[in-house]
Enzyme design. Structure first.
Site: not given
Length: 647
Positions: A349, A540, A544
């Site tokens: 990410d 995080d 996600d």
């Protein structure tokens, strides 16, 4: 107290209560634990001296037998008790039975010193195991030590000392200098410094400002502060970490599970082979002597004891989990130490993982003097709660602000107001177009967010706002590539132009932007169809969590990450440093290497001495080395993981 260490050994087999196991391991470091072994050792030494150096007929009577029985009992009784307890649970063929039969058999054929020595060295091996586990758990115990016992909460106009688990969300608590933060909260005071080593493994103090989160377990270094509690004690970061680490050993690696299943089948086979070694030669050997073949069978039993494997394999994984927690990385099970070594694709990410996830002014361009330009801009932005406005105000914190009037927000575009009699516009390109104000066309090509300013309908300049890339992000990508990761993919919900810029800066070839949570899932599923190894996803945010769950191994940024991401992940990085991904892989590989070394060592040495013992070329002393000596070497090898230096 040798019983304690034997019970430790049983915990490895039966996966009993962790608190009990931790308690036992703690006892392994106390002096009392060693008294039975020391007593047996001293009596064995005196017995050997009386046997060989002082020729005294009176010691060759029943007194000699009684002496060695007394030397045997301190270390032998706990093991005999284990034989009874495990047999009563239906587990007859255990290493406890092998050791008991071998030592009692040695007494039966008059080899008293050897009988005592085998049990003594077996107990010493157990003591070493207890000490090694104590070392491996020291990081967990350090976390337990930072768990605060009290909290000072503001109630009825005074601060009251209460138990942390009685404090409610949104109550105010006070933390003095040198005190541990008892609950997760938001800082009400202006600023303070905190030692976060217990949570993150980082020794460098961290500065936290008003409105920012403070986590339970941090140590207040600066001044008396106040927090608004945001989570109950049971939901705090510290409580969650403790739960994760204490339960980590319940999720076993495949190697560890295989060794247990192997030992369960292996032990009865060894028992019956030893029995055959006593009885079968009677049919084929002309000058068969029962005592000779019984001795060989006893040697066979001692050598065959699977202690080295049963002790050192779990200990190797336990050491890996301990080493990881010392580096601010929490593995939720030893199975993930194995899995992370097989990763060949890392999916990342962007926001909060490779970048800080916090907007900052990166650049200011204006024909006006900076103070004057910022004065106009901040006069408007100080009235807004938008993250970009907050970033501008923070950047200009030391400047002299001016007063603005008639401020109006133009939805999706920006702000309009009057400052010192001049009409100021602050916003995006659409705002300036709306009022027919020309600006440099090349500004439309900038991927980051920009705030343009116009004074009395004349373009005056802009500030560029961007999320900062973490300092170790670039090195992380290089190290991952160097560590054999074949593919690195960047997935983000941010606009593609920004994702592309970050990917190019970091050297990531494959990237995708403008993704919704379900888009990330579909991208990961596409990767899984073509994969050769395992896929790790690092993220995080709440968005996600689905991808973390779907990946082979999910890694969450734990310091500022969402609860959903942390709960779903298999590995939690407490420092929010992407470089810890590389460290986690290195620890996984080091653990796997140590476990493989231990298995190889145990099998090679045992096989050699088994062959020698069956042929009558190895005595009980060689058997002791093959069993206890190999176990000790394997334990010492496993403990090495704790001393290794990782990135």
């Amino acid at each position: 107290m040798a019983e304690t260490t034997v019970h430790d050994h049983t915990h490895h087999h039966e996966n009993e209560d962790h608190d009990h196991a931790d308690h036992d391991h703690g006892d392994a470091s106390s002096f009392k634990t060693y008294i039975p072994a020391i007593t047996s050792f001293v009596m064995l030494l005196l017995g050997v001296v009386l046997d060989n150096l002082i020729k005294n007929d009176f010691f060759n009577t029943y007194l000699r037998l009684a002496w060695y029985i007394l030397a045997y009992l301190p270390v032998g009784l706990p093991v005999l008790r284990e034989v009874y307890e495990t047999a009563s649970k239906g587990q007859i063929f255990t290493e406890f039975l092998l050791m008991s039969l071998a030592t009692i058999g040695a007494f039966g054929i008059g080899e008293y010193p050897e009988g005592v020595a085998v049990m003594l060295f077996y107990t010493i091996g157990e003591l070493f195991q207890g000490a090694a586990v104590s070392r491996a758990t020291k990081n967990i115990k350090a976390l337990l030590d930072v768990r605060p016992d009290t909290a000072s909460v503001y109630r009825n106009s005074v601060y009251q000392i209460v138990k942390p688990d009685t404090v409610l969300v949104d109550e105010t608590i006070q933390i003095k200098v040198g005190e541990k933060v008892p609950l997760d909260g938001e800082l009400l005071s202006e600023i303070s410094s905190f030692n976060t080593a217990a949570l993150t493994g980082e020794s460098k103090p961290r500065t936290i400002r008003k409105g920012e989160p403070v986590l339970a377990g941090m140590l207040n270094l600066d001044k008396v502060i106040e927090l608004k509690v945001k989570k109950e004690f049971k939901d705090s970061s510290l409580a969650r970490i403790l739960d994760l680490v204490q339960n980590a050993t319940s999720r076993k690696a495949k190697t560890e599970l295989f060794i247990r299943r192997f030992a369960a089948v292996y032990t009865p086979i060894i028992f019956f082979l030893a029995l055959a070694l006593v009885l079968v030669p009677f049919l084929f050997v002309p000058d068969y002597q029962f005592k000779v073949w019984l001795y060989r069978a006893l040697v066979f039993l001692v050598v065959s004891c699977p202690c080295a494997l049963v002790i050192s394999i779990p200990l190797g994984y336990f050491g890996g989990i301990g080493a990881a927690s010392a580096n601010g990385i929490l593995f939720k099970g030893s199975n993930f130490l194995d899995l992370i070594t097989k990763v060949d694709t890392v999916v990342l990410d962007k926001t909060g993982t490779l970048t800080h996830g916090v907007f900052k002014v990166q650049k200011l361009v204006s024909a006006l003097p900076e103070d004057e330009f910022l004065g106009y801009l901040v006069a408007l932005e100080s009235k807004s709660t938008h993250p970009i406005a907050k970033a501008i105000v923070a950047y200009a914190a030391a400047k002299n602000w001016v007063f603005a009037s008639d401020i109006a927000e133009i939805a999706g575009m920006g702000l309009r107001g009057v400052v010192n009699g001049k009409v100021i516009l602050a916003g995006n390109a659409r705002l300036l177009k709306k009022f027919g104000i020309d600006y440099p066309v090349d500004l439309d090509q900038i991927p980051e967010s920009i705030v343009m300013v116009a004074v009395d309908e004349v373009y005056a300049g802009y500030v560029l706002i961007a999320d900062e890339i973490k300092s170790d992000a670039q090195d992380t990508i290089k190290c991952l590539q160097g560590a054999g990761i074949k593919q690195i993919v960047l997935l983000s919900g941010d606009k593609l132009s920004i994702v592309k810029k970050v990917a190019q800066e970091l050297g990531i070839q494959t990237y995708h932007g403008d993704l919704l949570p379900e888009d990330k899932v579909s991208r990961l599923e596409a990767l899984q169809k073509n994969k050769t190894g395992k896929i790790a996803f690092v993220g995080d945010g709440i968005n996600d969590a689905p991808v973390l769950a779907l990946s082979d191994i999910g890694i969450a940024m734990g310091a500022m990450g969402s609860d959903a991401a942390i709960e779903t992940a298999d590995v939690v990085i407490q420092t929010d440093q992407p470089s810890k991904i590389v460290t986690a892989i290195a620890i996984g590989k080091a653990t796997k290497k140590v476990v493989f070394q231990n298995i190889t060592l145990a099998f090679v040495v045992k096989a050699a001495v088994l062959i020698l013992g069956a042929g009558g070329l190895a005595t009980m002393w060689e058997a002791v080395f093959a069993d206890v000596g190999v176990a000790l070497l394997a334990i010492l090898n496993a403990v090495r993981i704790q001393k290794m230096k990782f990135l």
